[in-house]
Design a protein around this motif. Structure first.
Motif, PDB file in Angstrom:
ATOM      1  N   ALA A 169      -7.277  -2.619  -0.319  1.00  0.00           N
ATOM      2  CA  ALA A 169      -6.141  -3.441   0.117  1.00  0.00           C
ATOM      3  C   ALA A 169      -6.630  -4.654   0.911  1.00  0.00           C
ATOM      4  O   ALA A 169      -6.149  -5.778   0.717  1.00  0.00           O
ATOM      5  CB  ALA A 169      -5.177  -2.613   0.959  1.00  0.00           C
ATOM      6  N   VAL A 187       0.834  -1.204   0.000  1.00  0.00           N
ATOM      7  CA  VAL A 187       0.000   0.000   0.000  1.00  0.00           C
ATOM      8  C   VAL A 187       0.870   1.256   0.000  1.00  0.00           C
ATOM      9  O   VAL A 187       1.934   1.279   0.634  1.00  0.00           O
ATOM     10  CB  VAL A 187      -0.927   0.017   1.243  1.00  0.00           C
ATOM     11  CG1 VAL A 187      -1.750   1.288   1.299  1.00  0.00           C
ATOM     12  CG2 VAL A 187      -1.853  -1.181   1.245  1.00  0.00           C
ATOM     13  N   ASP A 188       0.417   2.274  -0.707  1.00  0.00           N
ATOM     14  CA  ASP A 188       0.999   3.619  -0.707  1.00  0.00           C
ATOM     15  C   ASP A 188       2.264   3.718  -1.554  1.00  0.00           C
ATOM     16  O   ASP A 188       2.445   4.696  -2.268  1.00  0.00           O
ATOM     17  CB  ASP A 188       1.287   4.081   0.730  1.00  0.00           C
ATOM     18  CG  ASP A 188       1.809   5.511   0.797  1.00  0.00           C
ATOM     19  OD1 ASP A 188       1.340   6.344  -0.003  1.00  0.00           O
ATOM     20  OD2 ASP A 188       2.673   5.800   1.637  1.00  0.00           O
ATOM     21  N   MET A 230      -8.837   3.256  -0.383  1.00  0.00           N
ATOM     22  CA  MET A 230      -7.589   2.523  -0.607  1.00  0.00           C
ATOM     23  C   MET A 230      -7.406   1.415   0.431  1.00  0.00           C
ATOM     24  O   MET A 230      -6.996   0.296   0.106  1.00  0.00           O
ATOM     25  CB  MET A 230      -6.405   3.492  -0.577  1.00  0.00           C
ATOM     26  CG  MET A 230      -6.382   4.450  -1.765  1.00  0.00           C
ATOM     27  SD  MET A 230      -5.120   5.752  -1.608  1.00  0.00           S
ATOM     28  CE  MET A 230      -3.604   4.800  -1.815  1.00  0.00           C
ATOM     29  N   SER A 259      -0.860  -4.185  -5.424  1.00  0.00           N
ATOM     30  CA  SER A 259      -0.477  -2.894  -4.845  1.00  0.00           C
ATOM     31  C   SER A 259      -1.640  -1.919  -4.946  1.00  0.00           C
ATOM     32  O   SER A 259      -2.419  -1.957  -5.909  1.00  0.00           O
ATOM     33  CB  SER A 259       0.736  -2.302  -5.571  1.00  0.00           C
ATOM     34  OG  SER A 259       1.845  -3.166  -5.489  1.00  0.00           O
ATOM     35  N   VAL A 260      -1.727  -1.032  -3.958  1.00  0.00           N
ATOM     36  CA  VAL A 260      -2.749   0.016  -3.942  1.00  0.00           C
ATOM     37  C   VAL A 260      -2.027   1.336  -3.704  1.00  0.00           C
ATOM     38  O   VAL A 260      -1.426   1.543  -2.648  1.00  0.00           O
ATOM     39  CB  VAL A 260      -3.790  -0.225  -2.834  1.00  0.00           C
ATOM     40  CG1 VAL A 260      -4.821   0.905  -2.808  1.00  0.00           C
ATOM     41  CG2 VAL A 260      -4.482  -1.571  -3.022  1.00  0.00           C
TER      42      VAL A 260
END
Length: 325
Positions: free
Chosen positions: A300, A147-148, A296, A158-159
């Protein structure tokens, strides 16, 4: 004091052990309300605590997931973690949150510790410096979502948000307002978010036919940032607009401007890339690039849940657009 067993609950409720097991695993398809009520009353009266270790061994799942946050002081990270925890709560999962402090060694220890505890999967805000470990998890088919921040050269769920594009738009707005001396302030370029935001800043200047002046770019640790800002505002061509690459940078910039008596709007325009709590209460004319943290975080969690349940979807990068306020 003897430990209360499932057999004790079954005897007190007047049902079979298998019926109690079905109740504990939320399998109510063939269970009447009266039976559920009797089991619940027996559990409360006896003080029964299910043996989660035994259950996890039988089901080959612990119903626990780990969240490894790069730095919990970022409000954006807290928002995402909250959304993940909310999802886990509604899906009968328990979330364990760990803070890596942007330290790859600490991140590595948390990954190893959580896997040793046999959590069902991990959601990681990666430091970007444990690529061999990331690759090993993906190769083993272990459920993991990043994430991020992007992880280079690795096919993984992936997010992220559109860091370069949103920064480009914010700097483009500065240029449209007539600014040419536009500063960019960022922490060390060790992670993709910072690298992408700097790339968006530079592209906006180049596309407008403006020079990318390295004197107007600060890349420094938080502890060194005020001394670098001192240098920046001592330049003959000091900035009339400034882009702060995240919330921690914004706090340092804000303190510096207050100490020096530099007024926003009259002397300087400011834009910040990050989710800032209570930003709407500020009187100062500041532009904020806000990321859809809740969406988000939920995405995830959904991606991790899908992997845990063997959905076998191919890895994908999900890019959520940010909004300039």
């Amino acid at each position: 004091m003897e430990k209360v067993t499932m057999a004790d609950v079954a005897k007190a409720a007047g049902v079979s052990k298998s019926t109690v097991s079905q109740y504990l695993n939320n399998r109510f398809e063939y269970m009447g309300e009266k039976t559920k009520l009797k089991i619940q009353e027996a559990i409360e009266e006896l003080g029964y605590q299910p043996n989660f270790i035994a259950r996890s061994l039988k089901q080959k799942r612990t119903s626990m997931v780990g969240i490894i946050v790069a730095n919990i002081t970022h409000y954006f990270s807290t928002e995402i973690s909250r959304a993940i925890e909310d999802f886990c709560h509604t899906h009968d999962l328990h979330a364990i949150v760990c803070n890596a402090d942007d330290d790859p060694e600490k991140e590595k220890k948390y990954i190893e510790m959580l896997r040793a505890k046999q959590v069902d999967g991990l959601i990681i805000f990666p430091t970007g410096q444990n690529n061999d470990l990331y690759e090993s998890m993906v190769r083993q088919g272990y459920p993991v979502v990043f994430v991020d921040r992007r992880v280079e050269n690795l096919e993984v769920f992936s997010v992220i948000t559109d860091n370069a594009e949103s920064t480009y738009k914010a700097v483009q707005h500065f240029i449209e307002q007539g600014h040419q001396n536009i500063a960019f302030v960022v922490q060390p370029l060790k992670v993709s978010t910072r690298i992408d935001r700097l790339a968006g800043y530079k592209k906006a200047l180049v596309d407008a036919g403006l020079e990318v002046n390295p004197n107007l770019i600060i890349e420094a640790s938080i502890s060194d940032m005020k001394s670098e800002l001192e240098r920046l505002f001592s330049l003959e061509g000091k900035p009339t607009a400034l882009f702060a690459a995240n919330d921690r940078v914004f706090l340092e910039v804000g303190e510096f401007l207050k100490e020096k008596g530099i007024k926003l709007d009259n002397e300087l325009e400011l834009a910040v890339f990050d989710n800032i709590p209570f930003a709407h209460l500020l009187d100062a004319p500041i532009s904020f690039i806000t990321q859809p943290a809740t969406e988000m975080g939920k995405k995830a969690a959904e991606l991790l849940f899908g992997q845990i349940n063997k959905e076998n979807n191919p890895p994908e990068v999900f890019v959520f657009p940010s909004e300039i306020l």
